[in-house]
Write a protein that holds these residues in place. Sequence first.
Motif, PDB file in Angstrom:
ATOM      1  N   THR A  86       0.589  -0.875   0.374  1.00 60.44           N
ATOM      2  CA  THR A  86      -0.032   0.182   0.317  1.00 60.44           C
ATOM      3  C   THR A  86       1.033   1.077  -0.320  1.00 60.44           C
ATOM      4  N   PHE A  87       2.292   1.006  -0.658  1.00 58.11           N
ATOM      5  CA  PHE A  87       2.879   2.450  -1.139  1.00 58.11           C
ATOM      6  C   PHE A  87       3.568   2.858   1.110  1.00 58.11           C
ATOM      7  N   LYS A  88       3.773   2.230   2.077  1.00 59.45           N
ATOM      8  CA  LYS A  88       3.566   2.331   2.390  1.00 59.45           C
ATOM      9  C   LYS A  88       4.964   2.667   3.556  1.00 59.45           C
ATOM     10  N   GLN A  89       6.488   3.080   3.980  1.00 62.09           N
ATOM     11  CA  GLN A  89       7.845   2.474   4.250  1.00 62.09           C
ATOM     12  C   GLN A  89       7.420   1.621   5.205  1.00 62.09           C
ATOM     13  N   GLN A  90       8.168   0.827   5.332  1.00 66.21           N
ATOM     14  CA  GLN A  90       8.635  -0.710   5.557  1.00 66.21           C
ATOM     15  C   GLN A  90       9.453  -0.207   6.908  1.00 66.21           C
ATOM     16  N   LYS A  91       8.961   0.703   8.328  1.00 64.12           N
ATOM     17  CA  LYS A  91       9.230   1.198   9.235  1.00 64.12           C
ATOM     18  C   LYS A  91      10.075   0.275  10.356  1.00 64.12           C
ATOM     19  N   VAL A  92       8.740  -1.292  10.505  1.00 63.86           N
ATOM     20  CA  VAL A  92       9.471  -1.697  11.553  1.00 63.86           C
ATOM     21  C   VAL A  92      10.911  -2.544  10.832  1.00 63.86           C
ATOM     22  N   ARG A  93      10.885  -3.049   9.696  1.00 62.70           N
ATOM     23  CA  ARG A  93      12.036  -3.691   9.723  1.00 62.70           C
ATOM     24  C   ARG A  93      13.238  -3.010   9.498  1.00 62.70           C
ATOM     25  N   LEU A  94      13.730  -1.721   9.422  1.00 65.42           N
ATOM     26  CA  LEU A  94      14.658  -0.625   9.295  1.00 65.42           C
ATOM     27  C   LEU A  94      14.231  -1.257  11.308  1.00 65.42           C
ATOM     28  N   ALA A  95      13.134  -0.316  11.978  1.00 67.77           N
ATOM     29  CA  ALA A  95      14.293  -0.464  13.734  1.00 67.77           C
ATOM     30  C   ALA A  95      14.415  -1.417  14.196  1.00 67.77           C
ATOM     31  N   GLN A  96      13.981  -3.206  13.510  1.00 62.77           N
ATOM     32  CA  GLN A  96      14.437  -3.841  14.293  1.00 62.77           C
ATOM     33  C   GLN A  96      15.599  -4.079  13.626  1.00 62.77           C
ATOM     34  N   PRO A 145      26.327  -1.006  12.688  1.00 63.04           N
ATOM     35  CA  PRO A 145      26.959  -1.270  11.424  1.00 63.04           C
ATOM     36  C   PRO A 145      27.517  -2.207  10.800  1.00 63.04           C
ATOM     37  N   ALA A 146      27.316  -3.543  11.484  1.00 64.12           N
ATOM     38  CA  ALA A 146      27.662  -5.087  10.763  1.00 64.12           C
ATOM     39  C   ALA A 146      26.815  -5.456  10.335  1.00 64.12           C
ATOM     40  N   ARG A 147      25.195  -4.857  10.858  1.00 64.10           N
ATOM     41  CA  ARG A 147      23.972  -5.670  10.647  1.00 64.10           C
ATOM     42  C   ARG A 147      23.624  -4.826   9.523  1.00 64.10           C
ATOM     43  N   VAL A 148      23.604  -3.501   8.673  1.00 69.85           N
ATOM     44  CA  VAL A 148      23.310  -2.061   8.441  1.00 69.85           C
ATOM     45  C   VAL A 148      23.816  -2.433   7.045  1.00 69.85           C
ATOM     46  N   PRO A 149      23.315  -3.023   5.873  1.00 70.43           N
ATOM     47  CA  PRO A 149      24.384  -3.000   4.724  1.00 70.43           C
ATOM     48  C   PRO A 149      24.110  -1.634   4.007  1.00 70.43           C
ATOM     49  N   ASP A 150      23.617  -0.160   5.278  1.00 69.63           N
ATOM     50  CA  ASP A 150      23.677   0.777   4.371  1.00 69.63           C
ATOM     51  C   ASP A 150      24.048   1.802   4.997  1.00 69.63           C
ATOM     52  N   ALA A 209      27.734  19.030  12.615  1.00 66.28           N
ATOM     53  CA  ALA A 209      27.909  18.003  11.005  1.00 66.28           C
ATOM     54  C   ALA A 209      27.514  16.540  10.892  1.00 66.28           C
ATOM     55  N   TYR A 210      26.790  15.643  10.499  1.00 69.85           N
ATOM     56  CA  TYR A 210      26.206  14.522   9.920  1.00 69.85           C
ATOM     57  C   TYR A 210      27.724  13.876   9.826  1.00 69.85           C
ATOM     58  N   VAL A 211      28.302  13.311  10.664  1.00 66.02           N
ATOM     59  CA  VAL A 211      29.601  12.052  10.262  1.00 66.02           C
ATOM     60  C   VAL A 211      29.440  10.782   9.642  1.00 66.02           C
ATOM     61  N   PRO A 212      29.991   9.944   9.567  1.00 62.48           N
ATOM     62  CA  PRO A 212      29.875   8.552   8.756  1.00 62.48           C
ATOM     63  C   PRO A 212      30.410   7.906  10.291  1.00 62.48           C
ATOM     64  N   PHE A 213      28.986   6.773  10.383  1.00 68.07           N
ATOM     65  CA  PHE A 213      28.759   6.245  11.556  1.00 68.07           C
ATOM     66  C   PHE A 213      29.737   4.124  10.962  1.00 68.07           C
ATOM     67  N   GLY A 214      30.282   4.296  11.898  1.00 66.82           N
ATOM     68  CA  GLY A 214      31.259   2.969  11.578  1.00 66.82           C
ATOM     69  C   GLY A 214      31.527   2.443  12.686  1.00 66.82           C
ATOM     70  N   PRO A 215      31.784   1.359  12.310  1.00 70.78           N
ATOM     71  CA  PRO A 215      32.795   0.341  13.283  1.00 70.78           C
ATOM     72  C   PRO A 215      33.302   0.345  15.037  1.00 70.78           C
ATOM     73  N   ALA A 216      34.280   2.237  15.017  1.00 71.29           N
ATOM     74  CA  ALA A 216      34.657   2.001  15.795  1.00 71.29           C
ATOM     75  C   ALA A 216      33.759   3.416  17.487  1.00 71.29           C
ATOM     76  N   LEU A 217      32.827   3.818  16.150  1.00 69.71           N
ATOM     77  CA  LEU A 217      31.583   4.665  17.197  1.00 69.71           C
ATOM     78  C   LEU A 217      30.540   3.304  17.270  1.00 69.71           C
ATOM     79  N   TRP A 218      30.443   2.851  17.068  1.00 67.20           N
ATOM     80  CA  TRP A 218      29.821   1.548  17.140  1.00 67.20           C
ATOM     81  C   TRP A 218      30.239   1.059  18.507  1.00 67.20           C
TER      82      TRP A 218
END
Length: 95
Positions: A45-55, A60-65, A76-85
């Motif tokens: 129904t053209f709604k964003q799949q927010k539940v999957r994103l929240a889960q 960074p190890a689980r999120v491919p984006d 600023a918005y800075v890249p969030f990688g394994p060191a910050l995690w």
Amino acid sequence: MAALVLRPGCQLDGPALYQHVEQLLPPYARPRFLRLQERLAMTETFKQQKVRLAQEGFDPARVPDPLFLLDEATKAYVPFGPALWEGVLDGRLRV
């Protein structure tokens, strides 16, 4: 967190986006994390799949984006990688 899709050929400008968000949103409404996607996942129904994103969260190890963090110190918005995690996990970085 906010999920974004950039126009083809565009890149995220962390300081400019921070200024834009700072002007338009009160501090409690500013997204702490950004997730850049190729396209938004939609339901039938053209709604964003927010539940999957929240889960998936912001590990960074689980999120491919690519992920970005709102950094108040650098304004600023800075890249969030394994060191910050790791900083989040051990309490050195508070979000």
